[in-house]
Design a protein around this motif. Sequence first.
Motif, PDB file in Angstrom:
ATOM      1  N   ASP A 250       0.806  -1.224   0.000  1.00  0.00           N
ATOM      2  CA  ASP A 250       0.000   0.000   0.000  1.00  0.00           C
ATOM      3  C   ASP A 250       0.835   1.268   0.000  1.00  0.00           C
ATOM      4  O   ASP A 250       0.299   2.376  -0.023  1.00  0.00           O
ATOM      5  CB  ASP A 250      -0.960   0.011   1.194  1.00  0.00           C
ATOM      6  CG  ASP A 250      -0.235  -0.111   2.525  1.00  0.00           C
ATOM      7  OD1 ASP A 250       0.982  -0.403   2.523  1.00  0.00           O
ATOM      8  OD2 ASP A 250      -0.884   0.078   3.575  1.00  0.00           O
ATOM      9  N   ASP A 251       2.160   1.119   0.022  1.00  0.00           N
ATOM     10  CA  ASP A 251       3.058   2.273   0.026  1.00  0.00           C
ATOM     11  C   ASP A 251       3.356   2.690  -1.414  1.00  0.00           C
ATOM     12  O   ASP A 251       3.632   1.839  -2.264  1.00  0.00           O
ATOM     13  CB  ASP A 251       4.360   1.911   0.753  1.00  0.00           C
ATOM     14  CG  ASP A 251       5.232   3.099   1.059  1.00  0.00           C
ATOM     15  OD1 ASP A 251       5.604   3.827   0.121  1.00  0.00           O
ATOM     16  OD2 ASP A 251       5.564   3.318   2.246  1.00  0.00           O
ATOM     17  N   PRO A 252       3.329   3.995  -1.727  1.00  0.00           N
ATOM     18  CA  PRO A 252       3.629   4.438  -3.096  1.00  0.00           C
ATOM     19  C   PRO A 252       5.017   4.047  -3.595  1.00  0.00           C
ATOM     20  O   PRO A 252       5.242   3.971  -4.811  1.00  0.00           O
ATOM     21  CB  PRO A 252       3.494   5.970  -3.013  1.00  0.00           C
ATOM     22  CG  PRO A 252       2.611   6.204  -1.835  1.00  0.00           C
ATOM     23  CD  PRO A 252       2.908   5.110  -0.858  1.00  0.00           C
ATOM     24  N   ALA A 253       5.936   3.786  -2.671  1.00  0.00           N
ATOM     25  CA  ALA A 253       7.291   3.412  -3.062  1.00  0.00           C
ATOM     26  C   ALA A 253       7.434   1.933  -3.379  1.00  0.00           C
ATOM     27  O   ALA A 253       8.528   1.484  -3.773  1.00  0.00           O
ATOM     28  CB  ALA A 253       8.274   3.803  -1.960  1.00  0.00           C
ATOM     29  N   TYR A 254       6.382   1.164  -3.216  1.00  0.00           N
ATOM     30  CA  TYR A 254       6.448  -0.279  -3.425  1.00  0.00           C
ATOM     31  C   TYR A 254       6.822  -0.627  -4.865  1.00  0.00           C
ATOM     32  O   TYR A 254       6.271  -0.077  -5.814  1.00  0.00           O
ATOM     33  CB  TYR A 254       5.086  -0.893  -3.095  1.00  0.00           C
ATOM     34  CG  TYR A 254       4.959  -2.371  -3.386  1.00  0.00           C
ATOM     35  CD1 TYR A 254       5.486  -3.321  -2.528  1.00  0.00           C
ATOM     36  CD2 TYR A 254       4.292  -2.824  -4.528  1.00  0.00           C
ATOM     37  CE1 TYR A 254       5.351  -4.667  -2.784  1.00  0.00           C
ATOM     38  CE2 TYR A 254       4.156  -4.159  -4.801  1.00  0.00           C
ATOM     39  CZ  TYR A 254       4.685  -5.100  -3.925  1.00  0.00           C
ATOM     40  OH  TYR A 254       4.551  -6.444  -4.187  1.00  0.00           O
ATOM     41  N   VAL A 255       7.763  -1.538  -5.000  1.00  0.00           N
ATOM     42  CA  VAL A 255       8.194  -2.055  -6.298  1.00  0.00           C
ATOM     43  C   VAL A 255       8.289  -3.573  -6.206  1.00  0.00           C
ATOM     44  O   VAL A 255       8.835  -4.112  -5.237  1.00  0.00           O
ATOM     45  CB  VAL A 255       9.572  -1.486  -6.724  1.00  0.00           C
ATOM     46  CG1 VAL A 255      10.086  -2.178  -7.990  1.00  0.00           C
ATOM     47  CG2 VAL A 255       9.509   0.019  -6.915  1.00  0.00           C
ATOM     48  N   TYR A 256       7.739  -4.231  -7.194  1.00  0.00           N
ATOM     49  CA  TYR A 256       7.918  -5.689  -7.303  1.00  0.00           C
ATOM     50  C   TYR A 256       7.859  -6.098  -8.767  1.00  0.00           C
ATOM     51  O   TYR A 256       6.897  -5.785  -9.464  1.00  0.00           O
ATOM     52  CB  TYR A 256       6.843  -6.464  -6.539  1.00  0.00           C
ATOM     53  CG  TYR A 256       7.015  -7.971  -6.677  1.00  0.00           C
ATOM     54  CD1 TYR A 256       7.759  -8.679  -5.742  1.00  0.00           C
ATOM     55  CD2 TYR A 256       6.482  -8.680  -7.758  1.00  0.00           C
ATOM     56  CE1 TYR A 256       7.950 -10.043  -5.873  1.00  0.00           C
ATOM     57  CE2 TYR A 256       6.689 -10.035  -7.897  1.00  0.00           C
ATOM     58  CZ  TYR A 256       7.412 -10.713  -6.955  1.00  0.00           C
ATOM     59  OH  TYR A 256       7.625 -12.060  -7.086  1.00  0.00           O
TER      60      TYR A 256
END
Length: 259
Positions: A250-256
Amino acid sequence: MACGSAAAPSADTAPALPPTDGVFDYQLGGTADELSDGTPIDVVARDATAEPLEGAYNVCYVNGFQTQPGADWSEHPSALLRDASGDPVRDPDWPDEIILDPSTASTRSAIVEVVGPVIEGCADKGFDAVEIDNLDTWTRFDSISREGAFALASAYVTTAHDLGLAIAQKNAVEAARSAHDDLGFDFVVVEECGAYDECAAYTDVYGDHVLQIEYPDSLAEADLSFAAICVDPARAALTILRDRDLVGQDDPAYVYEAC
């Protein structure tokens, strides 16, 4: 728990190793039971304070060579590495973590008195394996010897195997061959081996039993794309791209991304 030499478990008692295909995620900064698109997760690494994911192969993160923030070492002052003034030595990149001192049998025993129960907690919760972070402290702090670090690592291998857990080497490319062949580590969790062109040093030793995490910032510094990592024949069977802080979905910085 004794700090003796590690022996590889016999074939009929060897702990299960992680799958070499499927979906892998590295969830130290926030957990989720599936990928953001709903894809089930087959292999996941989570902090020792988290719960394992039902139905997946679960790797428990334990900081074995530096203190965890908030951990109580007041009864084991000799376990902490100290500078010439007697002050605890902190990791300059993680200043809330103090470096542990594996120099002697007595300091190693003190360390295992604190970290051993954390590993036991991983087993009690139902994790399948542990990854022991910061083996490479001997390469970063001159007062720590390779011999002392390896003796402590051997104690962790013995502890994990006695509990029925597999144990992963974490980074420390210089140690890969010895960590596997001599110390008895079962698999390896590696960060940024693609960015630093080190993956072959791990896969040559551990074969497909390598869990690889890359980060956008280090790939950018190396002028590499994640797509280039994925076509590298030396990369791990399970290779992912995660944000540096491993934040939750849910964090805008999330990357996968995954290969």
